[in-house]
Design a protein around this motif. Structure first.
Motif, PDB file in Angstrom:
ATOM      1  N   ALA A 197     -22.742  93.368  10.041  1.00 37.95           N
ATOM      2  CA  ALA A 197     -21.344  92.950  10.119  1.00 37.95           C
ATOM      3  C   ALA A 197     -21.201  91.489  10.531  1.00 37.95           C
ATOM      4  CB  ALA A 197     -20.574  93.850  11.074  1.00 37.95           C
ATOM      5  N   PHE A 228     -20.745  89.070   7.695  1.00 38.94           N
ATOM      6  CA  PHE A 228     -19.443  89.104   7.028  1.00 38.94           C
ATOM      7  C   PHE A 228     -18.328  88.561   7.906  1.00 38.94           C
ATOM      8  CE2 PHE A 228     -22.038  92.236   4.867  1.00 38.94           C
ATOM      9  CZ  PHE A 228     -21.943  91.743   3.573  1.00 38.94           C
ATOM     10  N   ILE A 285     -13.443  90.868   3.430  1.00 34.41           N
ATOM     11  CA  ILE A 285     -14.694  90.971   4.170  1.00 34.41           C
ATOM     12  C   ILE A 285     -14.464  91.059   5.684  1.00 34.41           C
ATOM     13  CG2 ILE A 285     -16.161  90.036   2.374  1.00 34.41           C
ATOM     14  CD1 ILE A 285     -16.098  87.347   3.717  1.00 34.41           C
ATOM     15  N   GLY A 342     -13.690  94.805   5.997  1.00 37.25           N
ATOM     16  CA  GLY A 342     -14.924  95.558   5.756  1.00 37.25           C
ATOM     17  C   GLY A 342     -15.921  95.390   6.882  1.00 37.25           C
ATOM     18  N   GLY A 343     -16.109  94.145   7.327  1.00 32.86           N
ATOM     19  CA  GLY A 343     -17.052  93.891   8.411  1.00 32.86           C
ATOM     20  C   GLY A 343     -16.649  94.559   9.716  1.00 32.86           C
ATOM     21  N   SER A 387     -17.539  99.875   4.075  1.00 33.28           N
ATOM     22  CA  SER A 387     -18.727  99.635   3.253  1.00 33.28           C
ATOM     23  C   SER A 387     -18.345  99.411   1.796  1.00 33.28           C
ATOM     24  CB  SER A 387     -19.688 100.823   3.358  1.00 33.28           C
ATOM     25  OG  SER A 387     -20.108 101.002   4.685  1.00 33.28           O
ATOM     26  N   LEU A 414     -16.879  95.998   1.208  1.00 28.70           N
ATOM     27  CA  LEU A 414     -17.909  94.964   1.121  1.00 28.70           C
ATOM     28  C   LEU A 414     -18.589  94.968  -0.245  1.00 28.70           C
ATOM     29  CD1 LEU A 414     -19.384  95.208   4.722  1.00 28.70           C
ATOM     30  CD2 LEU A 414     -17.784  93.492   3.810  1.00 28.70           C
ATOM     31  N   LEU A 417     -18.962  91.932  -2.791  1.00 33.12           N
ATOM     32  CA  LEU A 417     -20.285  91.394  -3.083  1.00 33.12           C
ATOM     33  C   LEU A 417     -20.655  91.374  -4.563  1.00 33.12           C
ATOM     34  CD1 LEU A 417     -22.106  92.994  -0.061  1.00 33.12           C
ATOM     35  CD2 LEU A 417     -21.997  90.531  -0.540  1.00 33.12           C
ATOM     36  N   ALA A 425     -24.804  97.849   1.839  1.00 31.68           N
ATOM     37  CA  ALA A 425     -23.465  98.379   2.095  1.00 31.68           C
ATOM     38  C   ALA A 425     -23.344  99.803   1.545  1.00 31.68           C
ATOM     39  CB  ALA A 425     -22.397  97.470   1.493  1.00 31.68           C
TER      40      ALA A 425
END
Length: 133
Positions: A13, A16, A53, A56-57, A70, A73, A77, A113
């Motif tokens: 994490a 990110f 992000i 997500g992080g 996850s 992310l 990505l 992820a």
């Protein structure tokens, strides 16, 4: 094993969260680079990806619907790898190599992820919520 999972989540994490800070505070500068790579609406896309992000992080780090975090992310990505690191377009060998490294890094992080997605969905460990999916 829960402590090892937590350490892995923190390390994962952190990448990110640091990147999100850059996306959110330097959207114009980073958007200029994204525009040079052909990303449409580059500045708003840079800001939006920063929000993506960040959420997500934080989700993976805190274990708040980590499965959703996850997936967020992965959603960041994979397109980033393709749009920003198109090594196949580069003619200069050094540029091609650098873009290939970045492409592979993003795809490997997407794989990680997805592995976290599985962990959160099947064995939540140190989480604050149950899996959303």
């Amino acid at each position: 094993m829960d402590v090892i999972l937590l350490i892995g989540r923190i390390l994962f994490a952190a990448l990110f969260l640091g990147s999100a800070l850059g996306h959110l505070t330097k959207s114009k500068e980073m958007g200029g680079y994204a525009a040079s790579r052909g990303v449409p609406f580059a500045v708003p896309a840079t800001f939006a990806s920063g929000v993506l992000i960040l959420l997500g992080g934080l989700s993976v780090l805190l274990g708040l619907w980590g499965d959703l975090g996850s997936i967020l992310l992965v959603v960041f990505l994979v397109p980033t790898a393709v749009l920003m690191h198109g090594f196949w377009k580069e003619t200069d060998p050094m540029s091609r190599q650098m873009e290939m490294i970045s492409f592979n890094k993003d795809m490997a992080l997407a794989g990680a992820a997805l592995a976290f997605y599985w962990v959160f969905a099947h064995d939540p460990g140190l989480t604050l919520t149950k899996a959303l999916f």
